[in-house]
Design a protein around this motif. Sequence first.
Motif, PDB file in Angstrom:
ATOM      1  N   ASN A   5       2.313   7.103 -22.313  1.00 50.04           N
ATOM      2  CA  ASN A   5       3.019   7.319 -21.358  1.00 50.04           C
ATOM      3  C   ASN A   5       3.763   8.411 -21.385  1.00 50.04           C
ATOM      4  N   ALA A   6       3.906   9.146 -22.542  1.00 53.53           N
ATOM      5  CA  ALA A   6       5.004  10.318 -22.864  1.00 53.53           C
ATOM      6  C   ALA A   6       3.910  11.464 -22.314  1.00 53.53           C
ATOM      7  N   VAL A   7       2.581  11.381 -22.175  1.00 57.99           N
ATOM      8  CA  VAL A   7       1.882  12.568 -21.815  1.00 57.99           C
ATOM      9  C   VAL A   7       2.139  12.819 -20.235  1.00 57.99           C
ATOM     10  N   PRO A   8       2.059  12.050 -19.255  1.00 56.61           N
ATOM     11  CA  PRO A   8       2.460  12.490 -17.886  1.00 56.61           C
ATOM     12  C   PRO A   8       3.902  12.929 -17.933  1.00 56.61           C
ATOM     13  N   VAL A   9       4.813  12.488 -18.662  1.00 54.44           N
ATOM     14  CA  VAL A   9       6.209  12.683 -18.543  1.00 54.44           C
ATOM     15  C   VAL A   9       6.365  14.189 -19.113  1.00 54.44           C
ATOM     16  N   GLY A  41      16.645  15.991 -27.298  1.00 55.91           N
ATOM     17  CA  GLY A  41      15.880  15.290 -27.867  1.00 55.91           C
ATOM     18  C   GLY A  41      14.393  15.661 -28.112  1.00 55.91           C
ATOM     19  N   LEU A  42      14.007  15.381 -29.393  1.00 56.11           N
ATOM     20  CA  LEU A  42      12.622  15.634 -29.721  1.00 56.11           C
ATOM     21  C   LEU A  42      11.819  14.319 -30.122  1.00 56.11           C
ATOM     22  N   GLY A  43      11.987  13.368 -29.415  1.00 58.43           N
ATOM     23  CA  GLY A  43      10.911  12.465 -29.758  1.00 58.43           C
ATOM     24  C   GLY A  43       9.627  12.680 -29.213  1.00 58.43           C
ATOM     25  N   ALA A  44       8.834  11.687 -29.011  1.00 56.26           N
ATOM     26  CA  ALA A  44       7.530  11.773 -28.521  1.00 56.26           C
ATOM     27  C   ALA A  44       7.321  12.762 -27.371  1.00 56.26           C
ATOM     28  N   ILE A  45       8.175  12.504 -26.245  1.00 53.92           N
ATOM     29  CA  ILE A  45       8.152  13.485 -25.246  1.00 53.92           C
ATOM     30  C   ILE A  45       8.575  14.965 -25.334  1.00 53.92           C
ATOM     31  N   GLY A  46       9.863  15.024 -25.961  1.00 56.21           N
ATOM     32  CA  GLY A  46      10.170  16.201 -26.363  1.00 56.21           C
ATOM     33  C   GLY A  46       9.373  17.143 -27.261  1.00 56.21           C
ATOM     34  N   LYS A  47       8.746  16.392 -28.393  1.00 60.11           N
ATOM     35  CA  LYS A  47       7.561  17.269 -29.009  1.00 60.11           C
ATOM     36  C   LYS A  47       6.579  17.751 -28.172  1.00 60.11           C
ATOM     37  N   HIS A  67      15.711  14.461 -22.760  1.00 56.62           N
ATOM     38  CA  HIS A  67      14.534  13.286 -23.445  1.00 56.62           C
ATOM     39  C   HIS A  67      15.325  12.691 -24.227  1.00 56.62           C
ATOM     40  N   LEU A  68      16.505  12.248 -24.077  1.00 58.53           N
ATOM     41  CA  LEU A  68      17.119  11.189 -25.113  1.00 58.53           C
ATOM     42  C   LEU A  68      16.688   9.951 -24.882  1.00 58.53           C
ATOM     43  N   ALA A  69      16.940   8.945 -26.059  1.00 55.40           N
ATOM     44  CA  ALA A  69      16.453   7.645 -25.885  1.00 55.40           C
ATOM     45  C   ALA A  69      17.513   6.874 -24.996  1.00 55.40           C
ATOM     46  N   ASN A  70      17.119   5.890 -24.435  1.00 55.30           N
ATOM     47  CA  ASN A  70      17.715   4.901 -23.589  1.00 55.30           C
ATOM     48  C   ASN A  70      18.765   3.971 -24.462  1.00 55.30           C
ATOM     49  N   LYS A  71      19.952   4.724 -24.540  1.00 57.55           N
ATOM     50  CA  LYS A  71      20.865   3.634 -25.722  1.00 57.55           C
ATOM     51  C   LYS A  71      22.194   3.801 -25.043  1.00 57.55           C
ATOM     52  N   ILE A  78       8.902   9.362 -10.911  1.00 59.24           N
ATOM     53  CA  ILE A  78       7.412   9.290 -10.963  1.00 59.24           C
ATOM     54  C   ILE A  78       6.842  10.172 -11.987  1.00 59.24           C
ATOM     55  N   ALA A  79       7.924  10.626 -13.151  1.00 58.19           N
ATOM     56  CA  ALA A  79       7.252  11.357 -14.191  1.00 58.19           C
ATOM     57  C   ALA A  79       6.341  10.728 -14.949  1.00 58.19           C
ATOM     58  N   GLY A  80       6.681   9.345 -14.994  1.00 56.92           N
ATOM     59  CA  GLY A  80       5.901   8.384 -15.963  1.00 56.92           C
ATOM     60  C   GLY A  80       4.348   8.316 -15.498  1.00 56.92           C
ATOM     61  N   SER A  81       3.653   7.434 -15.811  1.00 54.81           N
ATOM     62  CA  SER A  81       2.401   6.912 -15.497  1.00 54.81           C
ATOM     63  C   SER A  81       1.995   6.467 -14.186  1.00 54.81           C
ATOM     64  N   THR A  82       1.525   7.283 -13.139  1.00 53.24           N
ATOM     65  CA  THR A  82       1.314   6.915 -11.844  1.00 53.24           C
ATOM     66  C   THR A  82      -0.181   7.134 -11.661  1.00 53.24           C
ATOM     67  N   GLY A  83      -0.483   6.650 -10.308  1.00 52.51           N
ATOM     68  CA  GLY A  83      -1.913   7.015 -10.072  1.00 52.51           C
ATOM     69  C   GLY A  83      -2.777   6.240 -10.813  1.00 52.51           C
ATOM     70  N   ASN A  84      -3.669   7.194 -11.452  1.00 52.05           N
ATOM     71  CA  ASN A  84      -4.833   6.834 -12.626  1.00 52.05           C
ATOM     72  C   ASN A  84      -4.306   6.736 -13.804  1.00 52.05           C
ATOM     73  N   GLU A  85      -3.007   7.339 -14.149  1.00 51.81           N
ATOM     74  CA  GLU A  85      -2.485   7.407 -15.287  1.00 51.81           C
ATOM     75  C   GLU A  85      -2.211   6.186 -16.155  1.00 51.81           C
ATOM     76  N   PRO A  86      -1.897   5.049 -15.784  1.00 51.94           N
ATOM     77  CA  PRO A  86      -1.761   3.910 -16.485  1.00 51.94           C
ATOM     78  C   PRO A  86      -3.111   3.539 -17.302  1.00 51.94           C
ATOM     79  N   GLN A  87      -4.319   3.912 -16.957  1.00 50.85           N
ATOM     80  CA  GLN A  87      -5.403   3.940 -17.263  1.00 50.85           C
ATOM     81  C   GLN A  87      -5.662   4.467 -18.742  1.00 50.85           C
ATOM     82  N   ARG A  88      -4.881   5.569 -18.901  1.00 50.18           N
ATOM     83  CA  ARG A  88      -4.845   6.061 -20.344  1.00 50.18           C
ATOM     84  C   ARG A  88      -4.036   5.203 -21.183  1.00 50.18           C
ATOM     85  N   MET A  89      -2.991   4.483 -20.931  1.00 54.73           N
ATOM     86  CA  MET A  89      -1.985   3.622 -21.841  1.00 54.73           C
ATOM     87  C   MET A  89      -3.289   2.369 -21.995  1.00 54.73           C
TER      88      MET A  89
END
Length: 231
Positions: free
Chosen positions: A5-9, A57-63, A111-115, A190-201
């Motif tokens: 899910n980090a990829v489309p974001v 934030g340099l988590g999965a998405i930030g990196k 790209h901070l975590a949801n805390k 809409i930045a996260g997985s939409t359309g065909n993108e959930p297939q990647r997950m």
Amino acid sequence: AFAANAVPVAEYTFAQIALAAKGYFQAAKNYRILPVRALAYANSCTGNYGCKVGLVGLGAIGKMVAERLKVLDVEVYACDPFVAKEIADELGVTLVDMETLFSECDIISNHLANKPELENIFNYKLFKKMKKRSTFINTGRGAQVAEYSLALSLFLHPSRTFVGDVIKHEFFPYINPLFWVPNAILTPHIAGSTGNEPQRMAYYMMEEMESFLSGKDTRYEVTLEALERMA
């Protein structure tokens, strides 16, 4: 499936950064009203050559965003107390504090975590440090932004832009102060997985399960310690 899910974001964010550096958002809006003003605004922006980009934030998405930015001639700064300098060097980013990032960068992306402790961490103290014609991009969480403070900052400094894919009360944007600010560009999460993108997950999870069942190391294990810092 966090890595999938980090990829489309990351892709979405990279696209917004490249467009923001060109002054795309305000130029597109003003072109229908006054083409000369639109062109003047775009030409007063940095463009992608020499643009300073700040990642919070340099988590999965930030990196992933940092890796993608290597194809552009931009300077990348980051604020993340959990990232060692060696990792930052590998990513090609310079670690700075939050105030330096907001005052020095042309484009800032969250790209901070949801805390809970990060609620309203982006406040007027930071917004007033933003440069002229700078852009703040939020694909993190709406709760992390003091929205009335941001709306006031955008109103007082119309050359600044906000690109928000997440806001507070996402299904009722009309009650949000940013909805009524012309230099705030909002999209419906809409930045996260939409359309065909959930297939990647799904494919990521299938590959992980095959590795797990065959006794091989998994690529995307989530530990309790890592969960505390994840977006």
